[in-house]
Write a protein that holds these residues in place. Structure first.
Motif: not given
Ligand code: SF4
Ligand code: SF4
Length: 437
Positions: A115-121, A263-274, A276-278
Motif C-alpha cells: 500500500x502507498x500512503x503518500x504516493x508521488x504522481x 474523464x474517468x469512470x466511477x469504478x475506475x476510481x474505486x479500483x485505483x483506490x484499492x 494504491x491504498x491497499x
C-alpha cells in the motif's frame, strides 16, 4: 436559491428500467469452480501469459503481462491451478485465448503490491499501470495512458452519469463506497497534478448525490464539486459530459485533454483506490445483472472470468422467457451468443431480456422526418451518412461526419422507420478507415 441541472443538446430519454436493481445492495457472486480469463479485455493488444498449464496460482497473482502500452496486466481472480490456455468464445463473439483456472475454493490471496500512503504522481501512474487498471465503463482503455497527457489538465471529471437504461452498479458504488470512490478520484487527479475533482451525475440519483455530498462535508473537501445533470441519454458520453460539467467543447477530432480535462469512470476510481491504498490489483468488479428474464436482478461483486451461466445462477436463475442476453446496456451493449462466455474487467452489466423489452422491427424507407438529426448529440445527419453508406459512397458518409459518430444509438432508437442507422454509420467508419479515405 433556485437549483438547476446541466445538460447537453439533443439525445433521447429511453425508459430507465433502473428500479429493477437500483435499491438492491451490492452482494458477492460466489466464485465459480472455473474462471475463464480472456487475454484480450480492451482496445489494445491481448496480454501475454506468464503462467503455464499446471501452475498453482494464488488470487491476485499476475497471470498475463501487458503487451505494449495500450494493453493491461491480468491477475488471477481465484486461487487454484491453471487448467488450460486455450481459445474460447469472448464477449465480441470471437474465438480468443483465455487462461482457465480451476478454483481450489480456498481464496488463498497474495497482494503483489505494498500500500502507498503518500504516493508521488509518478508512483500513482506506475501503480495504476502495474495493477491492470483500465477504463471500466466500456472500452477498457488502460488508465495509465490517460494519466500521462501531453497537455495541461486542470480538472478531473468522474463520469457518474450512468445514463444507459437498467445499469445501476455505479449508483450502488457511489451510495455504498462514496469514500473510496472519491479518494480514488483524488489519487487519479493528483497523478496529473490536478487538485479539482468534479462528479457529473444525473440528478435523479439522489442517494448517490447525498452520499457524495455527505462525504464532501465530513472531510471539508472544497475541491470536490458534485454537478447534477439532466437525466438524458447519452449524458455519460465523454464529450457531452465535459460540456455539461464545464461548458468546454472538445474540438472535432480532439481529446478531452485538448480542453484541459480528463474523464474517468466511477469504478475506475474505486479500483485505483484499492490498487494504491491497499495494493490490490484489478481482478473483480461490481456489475449489474438485470432484465425481466432474471429471477433476482442484482448488483454483484463478480470475479474476472466468471461465465454468464454462473452469474445467472447466483441471481436465482433465469426465468423461462429470456429472449436476448446483452453485455452492456440496451443502447450500446452487444448481444451474446452463449451463456458460456465469461465477464471481463469492462463488463458493467449483463441483461437477460424478454421479448417485450426490445423491438425487432422491419426496416422501411426513410420518411425524411429529421428525427435522427435532432436526436444526434454530435449534431450529425445520420440519414445522409446511412444513404451514402448504403450506396457504397463512403467518402459521402465521411463528408457528413461519420467519423465524429460516438455510436450512441440515439438515431436508431428514435427512427420511426426502424432504420439500422447506427449499424450503417459503424460500417461507414470501418470502411473509411480501411480504404484510407
Ligand atoms: S449518428 Fe452516431 S452519434 Fe449521432 S445519434 Fe447516431 S449513433 Fe449517435
Ligand atoms: S429518423 Fe429515420 S425516417 Fe426520420 S429522417 Fe432519420 S432515417 Fe429518415
Amino acid at each position: 436559491m433556485k437549483s438547476f441541472t446541466r445538460f447537453f443538446v439533443a439525445g433521447v430519454h429511453p425508459h430507465g428500467m433502473k428500479s429493477l436493481s437500483a435499491e438492491t445492495p451490492i452482494e458477492r457472486c460466489p466464485a465459480p469452480k472455473r474462471v475463464y480469463i480472456a487475454l484480450s479485455q480492451g482496445v489494445g493488444k491481448p496480454s501475454h501469459p506468464v503462467v503455464e498449464v499446471g501452475d498453482t496460482v494464488k488470487m491476485g497473482r499476475l497471470i498475463a503481462k501487458a503487451d505494449g502500452p495500450v494493453s493491461a496486466n491480468l491477475f488471477a481472480s481465484v486461487s487454484g491451478k491453471v487448467a488450460e490456455i486455450a481459445p474460447y468464445t469472448d464477449t465480441a463473439g470471437n474465438q480468443s485465448r483465455h487462461i482457465v483456472i480451476d478454483n481450489d475454493g480456498l481464496d488463498t490471496a497474495e497482494k503483489p503490491f505494498t500500500p502507498l500512503l503518500n504516493p508521488q504522481p509518478e508512483e500513482i501512474v506506475k501503480r495504476v499501470s502495474d495493477a491492470g487498471i483500465v477504463g471500466m465503463g466500456g472500452a477498457g482503455f488502460p488508465t495509465h495512458v490517460k494519466l500521462t497527457p501531453k497537455k495541461r489538465i486542470d480538472v478531473y471529471i468522474v463520469n457518474a452519469a450512468e445514463c444507459e437504461p437498467y445499469i445501476t452498479c455505479d449508483y450502488r458504488l457511489l451510495t455504498e463506497y462514496a469514500e473510496q470512490v472519491v479518494e480514488g478520484a483524488f489519487l487519479l487527479a493528483a497523478a496529473v497534478g490536478v487538485t479539482k475533482v468534479c462528479f457529473g451525475i444525473e440528478a435523479d440519483k439522489l442517494r448517490a448525490i447525498e452520499a457524495l455530498k455527505r462525504y464532501k462535508a465530513e472531510k471539508n473537501l472544497h475541491n470536490l464539486t458534485v454537478v447534477p445533470l439532466k437525466t438524458r441519454y447519452p449524458q455519460g458520453a465523454e464529450k457531452q459530459l465535459i460540456y455539461a460539467v464545464t461548458r468546454r467543447r472538445v474540438p472535432s477530432g480532439g481529446l478531452p485533454m485538448d480542453c484541459g480535462a480528463i474523464v474517468g469512470n466511477t469504478h475506475t476510481a474505486l479500483s485505483a483506490y484499492y490498487a494504491v491504498r491497499e495494493g490490490k490489483p484489478l481482478y473483480e468488479r461490481v456489475m449489474t445483472v438485470s432484465g425481466k428474464g432474471i429471477r433476482k436482478p442484482s448488483n454483484l461483486w463478480v470475479r474476472n472470468g466468471t461465465r454468464y451461466g454462473d452469474i445467472a445462477e447466483a441471481c436465482g436463475g433465469e426465468l423461462n422467457n429470456t429472449a436476448k442476453i446483452l453485455n452492456g446496456g440496451p443502447m450500446m451493449g452487444a448481444s451474446q451468443i452463449s451463456r458460456d462466455i465469461a465477464v471481463t474487467k469492462t463488463t458493467g452489466s449483463l441483461l437477460f431480456l424478454t421479448k417485450d423489452e426490445f423491438v425487432v422491427a422491419t426496416s422501411s424507407p426513410c420518411i425524411n422526418c429529421g428525427k435522427c438529426g435532432r436526436a444526434c448529440p454530435m449534431r450529425l445527419m445520420p440519414m445522409y451518412i446511412d444513404s451514402f453508406a448504403l450506396a457504397g459512397d463512403y467518402s459521402g458518409s465521411k463528408k457528413y461526419g461519420a467519423l465524429e459518430c460516438i455510436e450512441c444509438g440515439c438515431c436508431s432508437y428514435i427512427c420511426p422507420a426502424n432504420r439500422y442507422l447506427v449499424q450503417s454509420v459503424k460500417l461507414a467508419k470501418k470502411k473509411i478507415k480501411e480504404l484510407g479515405l
